[in-house]
Design a protein around this motif. Structure first.
Motif, PDB file in Angstrom:
ATOM      1  N   TYR A   1       0.647  -1.368  -0.068  1.00  0.00           N
ATOM      2  CA  TYR A   1       0.029  -0.110  -0.049  1.00  0.00           C
ATOM      3  C   TYR A   1       1.102   1.296   0.023  1.00  0.00           C
ATOM      4  N   LEU A   2       2.112   1.324   0.874  1.00  0.00           N
ATOM      5  CA  LEU A   2       2.756   2.544   0.930  1.00  0.00           C
ATOM      6  C   LEU A   2       3.584   2.520  -0.367  1.00  0.00           C
ATOM      7  N   GLU A   3       4.074   1.473  -1.093  1.00  0.00           N
ATOM      8  CA  GLU A   3       4.644   1.599  -2.356  1.00  0.00           C
ATOM      9  C   GLU A   3       3.847   2.192  -3.473  1.00  0.00           C
ATOM     10  N   LEU A   4       2.510   1.757  -3.380  1.00  0.00           N
ATOM     11  CA  LEU A   4       1.449   2.368  -4.287  1.00  0.00           C
ATOM     12  C   LEU A   4       1.580   3.787  -4.339  1.00  0.00           C
ATOM     13  N   HIS A   5       1.859   4.601  -3.000  1.00  0.00           N
ATOM     14  CA  HIS A   5       1.894   5.731  -2.961  1.00  0.00           C
ATOM     15  C   HIS A   5       3.264   6.427  -3.083  1.00  0.00           C
TER      16      HIS A   5
ATOM     17  N   LEU B   1      -3.072   6.548   8.376  1.00  0.00           N
ATOM     18  CA  LEU B   1      -1.787   6.255   8.440  1.00  0.00           C
ATOM     19  C   LEU B   1      -1.002   7.083   7.310  1.00  0.00           C
ATOM     20  N   LEU B   2      -1.650   6.859   6.370  1.00  0.00           N
ATOM     21  CA  LEU B   2      -0.766   7.695   5.175  1.00  0.00           C
ATOM     22  C   LEU B   2      -0.866   9.286   5.398  1.00  0.00           C
ATOM     23  N   CYS B   3      -2.017   9.947   5.874  1.00  0.00           N
ATOM     24  CA  CYS B   3      -2.175  11.130   6.302  1.00  0.00           C
ATOM     25  C   CYS B   3      -0.955  11.804   7.419  1.00  0.00           C
ATOM     26  N   LYS B   4      -1.037  10.597   8.487  1.00  0.00           N
ATOM     27  CA  LYS B   4      -0.021  10.890   9.410  1.00  0.00           C
ATOM     28  C   LYS B   4       1.578  11.007   8.766  1.00  0.00           C
ATOM     29  N   ILE B   5       1.608  10.022   8.100  1.00  0.00           N
ATOM     30  CA  ILE B   5       3.074   9.963   7.461  1.00  0.00           C
ATOM     31  C   ILE B   5       3.467  11.162   6.758  1.00  0.00           C
TER      32      ILE B   5
ATOM     33  N   ASN C   1       7.854  34.451  30.916  1.00  0.00           N
ATOM     34  CA  ASN C   1       6.923  35.111  31.776  1.00  0.00           C
ATOM     35  C   ASN C   1       5.521  35.081  31.250  1.00  0.00           C
ATOM     36  N   ASP C   2       5.118  34.774  30.240  1.00  0.00           N
ATOM     37  CA  ASP C   2       3.744  34.556  29.759  1.00  0.00           C
ATOM     38  C   ASP C   2       3.434  33.159  29.500  1.00  0.00           C
ATOM     39  N   VAL C   3       2.122  32.970  29.227  1.00  0.00           N
ATOM     40  CA  VAL C   3       1.628  31.621  29.208  1.00  0.00           C
ATOM     41  C   VAL C   3       1.986  31.250  27.778  1.00  0.00           C
ATOM     42  N   LEU C   4       2.576  29.979  27.545  1.00  0.00           N
ATOM     43  CA  LEU C   4       2.301  29.333  26.273  1.00  0.00           C
ATOM     44  C   LEU C   4       1.167  28.391  26.209  1.00  0.00           C
ATOM     45  N   PRO C   5       0.148  28.681  25.462  1.00  0.00           N
ATOM     46  CA  PRO C   5      -1.050  28.029  25.346  1.00  0.00           C
ATOM     47  C   PRO C   5      -0.696  26.553  25.001  1.00  0.00           C
ATOM     48  N   ARG C   6      -1.376  25.560  25.779  1.00  0.00           N
ATOM     49  CA  ARG C   6      -1.000  24.108  25.309  1.00  0.00           C
ATOM     50  C   ARG C   6      -1.327  23.842  24.023  1.00  0.00           C
ATOM     51  N   GLU C   7      -2.571  24.437  23.332  1.00  0.00           N
ATOM     52  CA  GLU C   7      -3.171  23.939  22.044  1.00  0.00           C
ATOM     53  C   GLU C   7      -2.037  24.686  21.077  1.00  0.00           C
ATOM     54  N   GLU C   8      -1.309  25.759  21.345  1.00  0.00           N
ATOM     55  CA  GLU C   8      -0.567  26.498  20.402  1.00  0.00           C
ATOM     56  C   GLU C   8       0.648  25.495  20.337  1.00  0.00           C
ATOM     57  N   ALA C   9       1.244  24.918  21.129  1.00  0.00           N
ATOM     58  CA  ALA C   9       2.496  24.086  21.197  1.00  0.00           C
ATOM     59  C   ALA C   9       2.234  22.690  20.632  1.00  0.00           C
ATOM     60  N   LEU C  10       0.917  22.394  21.088  1.00  0.00           N
ATOM     61  CA  LEU C  10       0.412  20.984  20.271  1.00  0.00           C
ATOM     62  C   LEU C  10       0.449  20.860  18.857  1.00  0.00           C
ATOM     63  N   HIS C  11      -0.319  22.099  18.497  1.00  0.00           N
ATOM     64  CA  HIS C  11      -0.597  22.184  16.847  1.00  0.00           C
ATOM     65  C   HIS C  11       0.847  22.560  16.148  1.00  0.00           C
ATOM     66  N   GLN C  12       1.543  23.177  16.824  1.00  0.00           N
ATOM     67  CA  GLN C  12       2.937  23.577  16.073  1.00  0.00           C
ATOM     68  C   GLN C  12       4.038  22.395  16.065  1.00  0.00           C
ATOM     69  N   ILE C  13       3.937  21.711  17.059  1.00  0.00           N
ATOM     70  CA  ILE C  13       5.045  20.891  17.132  1.00  0.00           C
ATOM     71  C   ILE C  13       4.564  19.283  16.883  1.00  0.00           C
ATOM     72  N   TRP C  14       3.314  19.059  17.250  1.00  0.00           N
ATOM     73  CA  TRP C  14       2.876  17.583  17.289  1.00  0.00           C
ATOM     74  C   TRP C  14       1.714  17.826  15.967  1.00  0.00           C
ATOM     75  N   HIS C  15       1.215  18.903  15.711  1.00  0.00           N
ATOM     76  CA  HIS C  15       0.255  18.873  14.631  1.00  0.00           C
ATOM     77  C   HIS C  15      -0.991  18.311  14.949  1.00  0.00           C
ATOM     78  N   GLU C  16      -1.286  18.133  16.339  1.00  0.00           N
ATOM     79  CA  GLU C  16      -2.682  17.453  16.864  1.00  0.00           C
ATOM     80  C   GLU C  16      -2.631  17.646  18.075  1.00  0.00           C
ATOM     81  N   ASP C  17      -3.876  17.952  18.394  1.00  0.00           N
ATOM     82  CA  ASP C  17      -4.275  18.217  19.945  1.00  0.00           C
ATOM     83  C   ASP C  17      -5.343  17.012  20.420  1.00  0.00           C
ATOM     84  N   SER C  18      -4.466  16.006  20.818  1.00  0.00           N
ATOM     85  CA  SER C  18      -5.342  15.001  21.457  1.00  0.00           C
ATOM     86  C   SER C  18      -4.789  14.468  22.889  1.00  0.00           C
TER      87      SER C  18
END
Length: 237
Positions: free
Chosen positions: A24-28, A113-117, A176-193
């Motif tokens: 399947y992966l080789e097809l892509h 899986l393909l999207c995550k890759i 000295n300011d809050v780094l929003p959890r969602e901002e870090a998750l989306h920028q680094i992990w690209h997913e908030d779960s």
């Protein structure tokens, strides 16, 4: 000019499933090396160069977690995806502690899986073409160089992993300011779960350990919001 072929190491002990997933992966347009146990997977990784590894957790000879640790020793920057038939939270947290980029429970939708890759590979490529950023931060007694992923204190260097460096950079940018959890998750992990949030907690714990030698520096958990890097009587440039 021909496009660069993305090479994937797939370690999966179920031969039927492994062959289907490889095909399947080789097809892509991915080039996939299939190994049926962890020892063969490590041998293949030592011999070749891979852009991403997909590792089944439960394998003979060498399990996926052990294989991942061995791979990270050889190349700490290679992205990892774990495959497992188990849904235990402890196992998933263990995978993220090792440095997993994602964790997929069988059975799964192959298109997911393909999207995550693609997301992981795009993130890796984006890191090399990111816009110009501040080259150095001074945090209390520490000097942090994001591009080199170095945290330096009194001449002693600590090499950070890519995610550790990205997270510390964002914390420095929000000093000295809050780094929003969602901002870090989306920028680094690209997913908030739930699982990416737990992974972020693990990386915060690692950064606290790296910064513990200076009592004026701390990372505070702001409940329900995110994290704040504080420097008491210190400075950040």
């Amino acid at each position: 000019m021909a496009e660069t072929v993305i090479k994937i190491l797939l370690a999966e002990d179920d031969p039927n499933f492994g062959i289907v997933l490889r095909d399947y992966l080789e097809l892509h347009d991915y080039e996939v090396t299939l190994c049926v146990d962890g020892c063969k997977g490590l041998t293949a990784f030592r011999k070749g160069t891979y852009d991403l590894c997909i590792l089944d957790v439960m394998m003979p000879e060498k399990d996926g977690f052990t294989l991942a640790r061995d791979i990270k020793k050889l190349n700490p920057n290679v992205p990892l995806i774990f495959l497992t038939a188990k849904t235990l939270k402890e196992d998933m947290l263990e995978g993220f502690k090792i440095g997993a980029d994602d964790y997929i429970t069988k059975p799964f939708d192959s298109e997911v899986l393909l999207c995550k890759i693609r997301a992981i590979l795009n993130r890796k490529a984006g890191a090399g073409t990111a816009k110009q950023e501040q080259s150095e931060f001074v945090v209390g007694q520490y000097v942090f160089q994001p591009k080199l992923r170095l945290l330096i204190r009194k001449g002693q260097e600590q090499k950070l992993s890519p995610k550790e460096a990205d997270l510390l950079r964002m914390l420095c940018q929000h000093l000295n300011d809050v780094l929003p959890r969602e901002e870090a998750l989306h920028q680094i992990w690209h997913e908030d779960s739930y699982f990416t949030a737990r992974s972020m907690d693990v990386y915060i714990a690692k950064l606290r350990k790296f910064l513990k030698e200076d009592s004026t520096v701390e990372i505070i958990n702001i409940h329900g919001q995110g994290y704040r890097l504080c420097v008491h009587n210190g400075a950040l440039l």
